[in-house]
Design a protein around this motif. Sequence first.
Motif, PDB file in Angstrom:
ATOM      1  N   MET A   1     112.681   8.404  51.797  1.00  0.00           N
ATOM      2  CA  MET A   1     113.492   7.853  50.586  1.00  0.00           C
ATOM      3  C   MET A   1     113.073   6.803  49.811  1.00  0.00           C
ATOM      4  O   MET A   1     112.000   6.114  50.875  1.00  0.00           O
ATOM      5  CB  MET A   1     114.678   6.719  51.997  1.00  0.00           C
ATOM      6  N   ARG A   2     113.064   6.770  48.756  1.00  0.00           N
ATOM      7  CA  ARG A   2     112.575   5.844  47.970  1.00  0.00           C
ATOM      8  C   ARG A   2     113.225   4.093  47.985  1.00  0.00           C
ATOM      9  O   ARG A   2     114.090   4.156  48.475  1.00  0.00           O
ATOM     10  CB  ARG A   2     112.350   6.309  46.525  1.00  0.00           C
ATOM     11  N   SER A  27     121.198   7.568  63.639  1.00  0.00           N
ATOM     12  CA  SER A  27     121.510   7.296  62.681  1.00  0.00           C
ATOM     13  C   SER A  27     121.730   5.691  62.747  1.00  0.00           C
ATOM     14  O   SER A  27     122.084   5.033  63.802  1.00  0.00           O
ATOM     15  CB  SER A  27     122.870   8.037  61.728  1.00  0.00           C
ATOM     16  N   HIS A  28     121.411   4.397  61.633  1.00  0.00           N
ATOM     17  CA  HIS A  28     122.884   3.503  61.886  1.00  0.00           C
ATOM     18  C   HIS A  28     123.377   2.605  60.966  1.00  0.00           C
ATOM     19  O   HIS A  28     122.852   3.189  59.558  1.00  0.00           O
ATOM     20  CB  HIS A  28     121.218   2.288  61.414  1.00  0.00           C
ATOM     21  N   VAL A  29     124.168   2.031  60.548  1.00  0.00           N
ATOM     22  CA  VAL A  29     125.124   1.667  60.055  1.00  0.00           C
ATOM     23  C   VAL A  29     124.855   0.684  59.665  1.00  0.00           C
ATOM     24  O   VAL A  29     124.695  -0.705  59.892  1.00  0.00           O
ATOM     25  CB  VAL A  29     126.839   1.158  60.283  1.00  0.00           C
ATOM     26  N   ILE A  30     125.083  -0.018  58.185  1.00  0.00           N
ATOM     27  CA  ILE A  30     124.740  -1.107  57.448  1.00  0.00           C
ATOM     28  C   ILE A  30     126.151  -1.702  56.340  1.00  0.00           C
ATOM     29  O   ILE A  30     126.670  -0.718  55.936  1.00  0.00           O
ATOM     30  CB  ILE A  30     123.567  -0.699  56.105  1.00  0.00           C
ATOM     31  N   HIS A  65     110.871   7.749  57.407  1.00  0.00           N
ATOM     32  CA  HIS A  65     112.350   8.577  58.561  1.00  0.00           C
ATOM     33  C   HIS A  65     113.475   8.461  57.906  1.00  0.00           C
ATOM     34  O   HIS A  65     114.555   8.416  58.422  1.00  0.00           O
ATOM     35  CB  HIS A  65     111.882   7.652  59.264  1.00  0.00           C
ATOM     36  N   VAL A  66     113.389   7.620  56.768  1.00  0.00           N
ATOM     37  CA  VAL A  66     114.942   7.931  56.386  1.00  0.00           C
ATOM     38  C   VAL A  66     114.945   8.728  55.177  1.00  0.00           C
ATOM     39  O   VAL A  66     114.875   9.054  54.538  1.00  0.00           O
ATOM     40  CB  VAL A  66     115.324   6.417  55.737  1.00  0.00           C
TER      41      VAL A  66
END
Length: 70
Positions: A1-2, A27-30, A65-66
């Motif tokens: 991911m950029r 995975s993580h939630v924002i 890593h995203v």
Amino acid sequence: MRYNELHGVLHKSPFEPSRIPLTNGQSHVIPHPDFAMLKRTSVVIGLSSGDDDIPDDHIECDLLHVVAIE
């Protein structure tokens, strides 16, 4: 991911909660932009275990890593 891609998502108005899957399968939630701090090569994500929307802990993920933003 950029950096620019994630920056655009975190600063979108109105903000939409996002899930960030990683290369290791996690995975993580924002849920809110205040739960993320974007650095040059990584993102720090606040983790909340309760319903109070206050981060109790955090994780730092290297942008390499995203996998995506969902």
